[in-house]
Design an enzyme around this catalytic site. Structure first.
Site, PDB file in Angstrom:
ATOM      1  N   PHE C 244       2.165   3.427   3.585  1.00  0.00           N
ATOM      2  CA  PHE C 244       3.027   4.625   2.978  1.00  0.00           C
ATOM      3  C   PHE C 244       4.315   4.216   2.266  1.00  0.00           C
ATOM      4  O   PHE C 244       5.521   4.947   2.439  1.00  0.00           O
ATOM      5  CB  PHE C 244       3.165   5.617   4.250  1.00  0.00           C
ATOM      6  CG  PHE C 244       1.760   5.953   4.930  1.00  0.00           C
ATOM      7  CD1 PHE C 244       0.945   6.598   4.392  1.00  0.00           C
ATOM      8  CD2 PHE C 244       1.919   5.444   6.021  1.00  0.00           C
ATOM      9  CE1 PHE C 244      -0.341   6.759   5.000  1.00  0.00           C
ATOM     10  CE2 PHE C 244       0.570   5.536   6.915  1.00  0.00           C
ATOM     11  CZ  PHE C 244      -0.679   6.320   6.266  1.00  0.00           C
ATOM     12  N   GLY C 682      -3.506   7.832 -10.762  1.00  0.00           N
ATOM     13  CA  GLY C 682      -3.524   7.697  -9.347  1.00  0.00           C
ATOM     14  C   GLY C 682      -3.470   8.887  -8.570  1.00  0.00           C
ATOM     15  O   GLY C 682      -2.766   9.939  -9.249  1.00  0.00           O
ATOM     16  N   GLU C 685      -0.220  10.065  -4.115  1.00  0.00           N
ATOM     17  CA  GLU C 685       1.134  10.686  -3.719  1.00  0.00           C
ATOM     18  C   GLU C 685       1.011  12.156  -4.190  1.00  0.00           C
ATOM     19  O   GLU C 685       1.707  12.778  -3.324  1.00  0.00           O
ATOM     20  CB  GLU C 685       2.197   9.945  -4.186  1.00  0.00           C
ATOM     21  CG  GLU C 685       2.426   8.609  -3.614  1.00  0.00           C
ATOM     22  CD  GLU C 685       3.153   7.503  -4.445  1.00  0.00           C
ATOM     23  OE1 GLU C 685       4.278   7.011  -3.879  1.00  0.00           O
ATOM     24  OE2 GLU C 685       2.890   7.258  -5.501  1.00  0.00           O
TER      25      GLU C 685
END
Ligand SMILES: Cc1cc2nc3c(=O)[nH]c(=O)nc-3n(C[C@H](O)[C@H](O)[C@H](O)COP(=O)(O)OP(=O)(O)OC[C@H]3O[C@@H](n4cnc5c(N)ncnc54)[C@H](O)[C@@H]3O)c2cc1C
Ligand code: SF4
Ligand code: FES
Ligand code: FES
Lengths: 335, 157, 718
Positions: C244, C682, C685
């Protein structure tokens, strides 16, 4: 963790004989002390924190104290019964306050390790107490001050405390037990005695360095829990939905006859330096007509003299609301 | 004096070992017996990563002294299935994608296996509550619940 | 070796997409997965780090006599005797890597590394550490973000600051202006896997097994630190138990293992304790933010101002861009965005799950909700109305892909947005107040060069080699898929080897940038190897085997470079998303429980529906914690505890448990991104961002109370 010796005993006499200091009652344990270990979930945790360093551990988890029996209207529970086994026992199926105080505590894994004897003797979660590097802690080092007063105190107590120590007693079970007028049977080198759970713990405003009244070698052998002729319930309020100690909690035992509170007992968790029996609230409630207004009044009376610091400012209010809610839910009063 | 000899059965195999009394059951498994499937996430009873079975009950091996396991039957994740022959719970975790990094997975799987033996639950919310002793930082929770319920459904069918 | 920039638009090929189960799944469900510490040589000694008990000052003496006399102790290492190592720079930027430990007597934060005890066993090392006597010359630490004595850095390390148009003019054009301050608490990454490092020296060659999200950079930094050739350093980390963001930097514990192994001449293992995980591997810094929005009656934004103050450690860098989402999120002509860093005696902050954006999004998206209330406009409509169809932060270039409008519309449909009563505190079920909230996310684009080697063997099977990490996001699986599809092989015929700095260099597993970089690099390397074999298309195992012929194997390397936006005439997009929450708030007790959480995500081509969904679910769970639970608390009051974290424990730092999490609804919308051949953006997040604001906005809708602070705990709602 300091090196220590580990032994296991098979009978109660041997257990008592093995422990010659009163360390089980003190807030700190050192290399000269011999202490009991049952499930180990408090004992080892504090040793790993480096706060406790006893010289010898006497394992009492396999003593023949693992039975639950109903003796007339009293449940007799061996000290080595695990929280999970007691919660699952048919004798507590209808005793909501007891069952829920167990099932809302810790986690399934911890409940299948932890014993009821160990549970009532668990120690405060104050992280200043639990970090030996912290120099200000009257519980660990009498006279050094209390780091929690100006520090992080969200989970600390507001009843039975003063500026010397605001550590909370975090057991859920013990709150249910004091509310049910339960007793503990003790066995010591000089024989046995039975005392109310309400007399077992020592308030922080009396002596922060002492957590309970056990004498040297005294072993908790059983809990005696009277089963009341009343409705009961346990409400636990916490940030996280599970696996967390109480911010506040309320245990309520009540029987309403013709709208009147014929029997009532109230306990509070998360707010007391000991499992808190709310006698002031009970005085307001007893024999009165049950109503939300009365509940408000009772809850306010109990929290009237709360000792707060900036970190615990919100607690009396949250405790009041928790208690009112649980009185309402157990009595099913709507107005 | 501060060492202790003990007998313990792990995944069906009997062991006689001598350990530092301070050694936890978790470190006994990981360090002495090279069973590294069981993970350490906190060493203080607050995460569930170290969950194993002792005599069939799910417990935290980090807060159990190795010495306390004397005479017990310990089962770890390595003892319930292998990559070629997955335990139904392991298969369900795979099918439901009930993990990401895997650090909590051994503990989740062992907790779930024990839960499926317990009979005091029925609903999805029960599973949520009764699996709450196993933290998952990757946040696989809903899929863990799916995995548990899918195994229960097959058991019932 | 081929070096190519991503192919231009129009060449996107759909990759499998469907949910293949994880190729590393069997290892993980059986406990056979080798994390860094599991690979350490079994005869390694154990090192335990000792942290300072003060937040600022000088170590005057580390007295190790008692510790050295304790059973099993082999060495105590401190600044008195540690070998000197150079402080390296991060490969990514001209940013200083964290300081190697034991290099001087200065204490810069509570828990700073003072010494390391090396012993035969962990039990012995931990015990001996308690026997160490450390004396200090204490100075007064500055640990409070609001302390006027703190040094304020007005340089702009993250490139965060930006001015567009004329803010004052924009405000003057507004019919309505809302302005408020927002505070987000400090959070700690807390992966479940404790970080570990083991070092073994062979002469001047260093071999390490260390938890990292970026083996290439860790090896680069170690080589620089020790002044040894890069080829002589190898960092292995095939798996890690969660990162993380906390595994992005070469933290001191990694150096500590290398230093100790050098000193004792044997391999040394270090496993951080959970409390050390709070001070040793970064954390998401707290923020104090100010947002001012101006809008016309019809909802058109005329001015946006977003400023933030965040802490940074003494003598460290952490480019945390709190305002990136604000700069590109909405079409507004007049904007001022500004981030100031304040130096404190705290452990170095670092990246945590959507660094900057997690905090900044909460402020911006809460402020928008406040604006919607003020304007009496539906919050979803307000966002759609101001949707930026070109990137206002990059010369108004068209996005390479953007489906935020679809995210918002679909999310509203899924949660039943239009069926709610929009009036605050109007929906109730017994003791429970019910509320709905929304937030949008415009995540930034990030891509770095990535090199991959594809090997085709005589039997027609293939291997893919790259130093990159799979942090649980599914890299092993998607790399297998992309390679298999392009080679025409079955998944079982492709072996993927990752997590080793001796393999071709990769970017970090962070910034939601790895999937794009590595999948494109795989595509290019496959093309290169097929060229070498005179094959094309997806030839399949037989054709590959025939083409390799008598050779053992044929290999090719290729590097995917990030494309140049200006040249491509478009602005590279990150992922977009919309989050919708339905919460229940106990009217008396202030308890907030999330009942539904809908995430609709545009992440371009979905490489693997199953693992992508898990990432979004996981992000949402992190978002629930961010919103309601997580808070790393530092002692601020003057005294010996100043600067100490007061809840460095998993029972006291609350992350969401299973019972906190409802079923999470996730949908993907949009299509392949135009910027790269694989079409991927991506998804790491975007899952977390927006959740806190959506929940906070739902709490407002439920209760009528606006909480401008995270986490939103019951005491704030009494
Ligand atoms: C992460 C975590 C979360 C938790 N959450 C909760 C919660 O929500 N609610 C809650 O109520 N509790 C909670 N607990 C506390 C837990 O319930 C107690 O630690 C446990 O009940 C203690 O029982 P044990 O058998 O493990 O005791 P031990 O740890 O073995 O012993 C505790 C103490 O009692 C003494 N002792 C034990 N048995 C006897 C005996 N028969 N006679 C005399 N002395 C004895 C020991 O010497 C020791 O001092 C939590 C604990 C952890 C680690
Ligand atoms: S509250 Fe009590 S236990 Fe905690 S620091 Fe103060 S004195 Fe110590
Ligand atoms: S490692 Fe045992 S509970 Fe965390
Ligand atoms: S899968 Fe990573 S912590 Fe659960």
């Amino acid at each position: 963790m300091h090196p220590f010796t580990y032994t296991r005993v098979d009978d109660v006499e041997a257990a008592s004989a093995a422990v010659t200091t009163d360390a089980v009652s003190r807030a700190v344990q050192g290399p000269d002390d011999t202490v009991f270990i049952a499930g180990g979930t408090t004992q080892l945790d504090l040793m790993r924190d480096g706060v406790w360093s006893p010289g010898t551990l006497v394992d009492v988890s396999r003593l023949p104290l693992a039975d639950v029996e109903l003796d007339e209207d009293t449940l007799v529970v061996g000290a080595a019964v695990t929280m999970a086994d007691l919660a699952r026992h048919e004798a507590v199926a209808d005793l909501d306050v007891l069952r829920d105080s167990l099932l809302l505590a810790a986690s399934p894994q911890l409940r299948s390790m932890a014993t009821v004897g160990g549970n009532v003797l668990q120690r405060t979660r104050c992280r200043y107490f639990r970090d030996p590097e912290v120099t200000q802690c009257n519980k660990r080092r009498p006279g050094s001050g209390c780091a929690a007063i100006e520090g992080t105190a969200r989970t600390h107590a507001v009843l039975g405390v003063d500026a010397g120590c605001i550590a909370v007693h975090a057991s859920d079970l013990a709150v249910a037990l004091v509310t049910l007028d339960a007793r503990v049977r003790l066995h010591g080198p000089d024989g046995g005695r039975t005392i109310p759970v309400a007399d077992l713990h020592v308030r922080a405003d009396v002596d922060p360095a002492r957590d309970n009244v056990l004498a040297a070698g005294e072993l908790v052998t059983h809990l005696e829990i009277p089963v009341p002729d009343a409705r009961t319930g346990y409400l636990k309020v916490r940030d996280r939905a599970s696996y967390e100690f109480a911010l506040t909690s309320a245990a309520v035992v009540a029987r309403v006859e013709d709208g009147i509170l014929a029997h009532v007992a109230v306990g509070l968790g998360g707010v007391g330096s000991v499992p808190w029996r709310a006698t002031r609230a009970e005085e307001v409630l007893r024999g009165q007509r049950a109503s939300l207004a009365l509940f408000e009044q009772a809850a306010a009376a109990e929290l009237a003299d709360a000792f707060t610091v900036p970190g615990t400012d919100f607690k009396p209010e949250l405790a009041r609301r928790t208690l009112v809610r649980q009185l309402r839910d157990v009595t099913e009063v709507t107005a | 004096m501060s060492r202790h000899s003990l007998h313990v059965t792990v995944n069906g195999e009997a062991h006689a070992v001598e350990v530092d009394t301070r050694r936890s059951l978790l470190d006994l498994l990981r360090e002495d017996l090279a069973l590294t499937g069981t993970q350490k996430g906190c060493d203080q009873g607050a995460c569930g990563a170290c969950t194993v079975h002792v005599d069939g009950r799910r417990v935290l091996s980090c807060l159990t002294l190795a010495a306390q396991a004397e005479g017990r039957e310990v089962t770890t994740v390595e003892g319930i299935g292998t990559a070629d022959e997955l335990h139904p719970v392991q298969q369900a975790f795979l099918d439901c994608d009930a993990f990401q990094c895997g650090a909590c997975t051994a503990g989740q799987v062992m907790s779930a296996v024990a839960l499926l033996e317990e009979d005091d639950w029925s609903t999805r919310d029960d599973v949520r509550e009764l699996m709450s002793g196993n933290l998952c930082r990757c946040g696989a929770y809903p899929r863990i619940v799916d995995a548990v319920l899918s195994v229960r459904a097959t058991q019932e069918a | 070796m081929t070096t190519t920039t991503n192919a231009p638009a129009g060449t996107a090929t759909p990759v499998l997409g469907a949910g293949v189960t994880r190729v590393d799944g069997p290892l993980k469900v059986t406990g056979a997965v080798p994390y860094a510490d599991d690979l350490a040589p079994r005869d390694a000694l154990v090192g335990v780090l000792v942290g300072s008990t003060i937040a600022a000052g000088q170590i005057s003496l580390v007295d190790a006599s008692d510790a050295l006399a304790a059973p099993g102790v082999v060495a105590v290492i401190s600044h008195h005797d540690a070998p000197s190592v150079v402080r390296p720079n991060e490969a990514s930027a001209d940013e200083r890597a964290p300081r190697p430990p034991f290099q001087d007597a200065t204490v810069r934060f509570h828990g700073d590394h003072v010494a390391m005890v090396v012993a035969q066993t962990r039990e012995e090392a931990v015990h001996a550490a308690t026997l160490l006597h450390v004396s200090y010359d204490v100075s007064e630490p500055v640990v409070d973000l609001n302390d006027p004595r703190a040094t304020r850095e007005d340089d702009d390390p993250a490139g965060a600051d930006s001015t567009r148009g004329d803010l004052e003019r924009g405000l003057a054009e507004a019919d309505v202006v809302v302005a408020a301050d927002y505070v987000t608490g400090d959070n700690t990454n807390n992966p479940i896997g404790l970080f570990a490092a083991c070092a073994e020296w062979d002469g001047e060659s260093l071999h390490m097994w260390a938890t990292t999200q970026w083996p290439s950079n860790t090896a680069d930094c170690l080589a620089e630190a020790w002044g040894v050739p890069r080829e002589d350093v190898r960092v292995e980390c095939p798996y890690l138990g969660g990162g993380f963001g906390s595994g992005l930097r070469p933290w001191p514990y990694i150096h500590a293992a290398a230093i100790a192994a050098k000193v004792v001449g044997r391999p040394v293992r270090v496993v951080l304790s959970r409390p050390q995980m709070f001070t040793d591997v970064g954390h998401r810094p707290e923020t104090v933010q100010h947002v001012r929005l101006g809008a016309r009656r019809d909802g058109t934004l005329t001015a946006v101002e977003h400023t933030a103050t965040i802490p940074v450690a003494v003598d460290d860098d952490n480019p945390e861009n709190v305002v990136s989402g604000t700069r590109q999120g909405y079409a507004v002509e007049h904007l001022r965005a500004d981030v100031d860093q304040v130096r404190l005696h705290i452990s170095p902050p670092g990246s945590m799950r959507a660094p900057g954006e997690a905090q900044g999004n909460f402020a911006l998206e809460t402020a928008l909700d406040e604006l919607a209330v003020e304007l009496d406009i539906d919050p979803v409509r307000l966002r759609l109305h101001n949707d930026a169809t070109t990137n206002p932060d990059q010369d108004d270039l068209p996005w390479s892909s953007k489906a935020l409008d679809q995210c918002l519309r679909r999310g509203a449909e899924l949660i039943g947005w239009d069926d709610r009563d929009p009036a605050p505190r109007s929906m109730r079920d017994g003791d429970q107040l019910i509320g709905y909230g929304v937030a949008a996310v415009s995540f930034f684009y990030f891509q770095q060069p990535c090199t991959v080697r594809v090997v085709v063997r005589r039997d027609g099977t293939a291997a893919v080699h790259c130093a990159a990490m799979d942090i649980g996001t599914g890299t092993y699986t998607v790399v297998t898929q992309v390679a298999a599809e392009r080679l025409g092989l079955g998944l079982g015929d492709v072996e993927v080897v990752l997590g080793d700095s001796s393999l071709p260099p990769s970017p970090p597993a962070g910034g939601s940038g790895l999937a794009t970089a590595i999948s494109n690099a795989v595509a290019l390397a496959v093309t290169a190897v097929l060229d070498d074999l005179d094959l094309s298309g997806a030839p399949g195992r037989d054709a590959l085997s025939r083409a390799v012929g008598a050779r053992d194997e044929v290999a090719a390397e290729a590097t995917a470079e990030p494309p140049d936006p200006a040249e491509m005439g478009m602005s590279p997009s990150g992922a977009f998303g919309a989050k919708f929450a339905r919460v229940r708030v106990d009217a008396d007790l202030g308890l907030v429980r999330v009942e539904r959480l809908v995430s609709v995500i545009d992440c371009g081509q979905v490489l693997n529906e199953r693992t992508a969904r898990s990432q979004v679910i996981g992000g949402a769970v992190g978002g629930i914690g961010h919103a309601l639970l997580e808070h790393t608390v530092t002692d601020l009051h003057a005294g010996p505890q100043t600067g100490r974290i007061t809840n460095a424990h998993m029972a006291d730092y609350l992350i969401a448990v299973n019972a906190d999490v409802p079923d999470l609804e996730v949908e993907f919308v949009g299509g392949p991104d135009r910027l790269n051949p694989v079409g991927v953006k991506g998804v790491g997040e975007v899952g977390l961002c927006g959740v806190a604001a959506a929940i906070g906005n739902a709490v407002f809708h439920a209760t009528g109370r606006r909480v401008r602070r995270l986490p939103i705990t019951p005491d704030l709602l009494l």
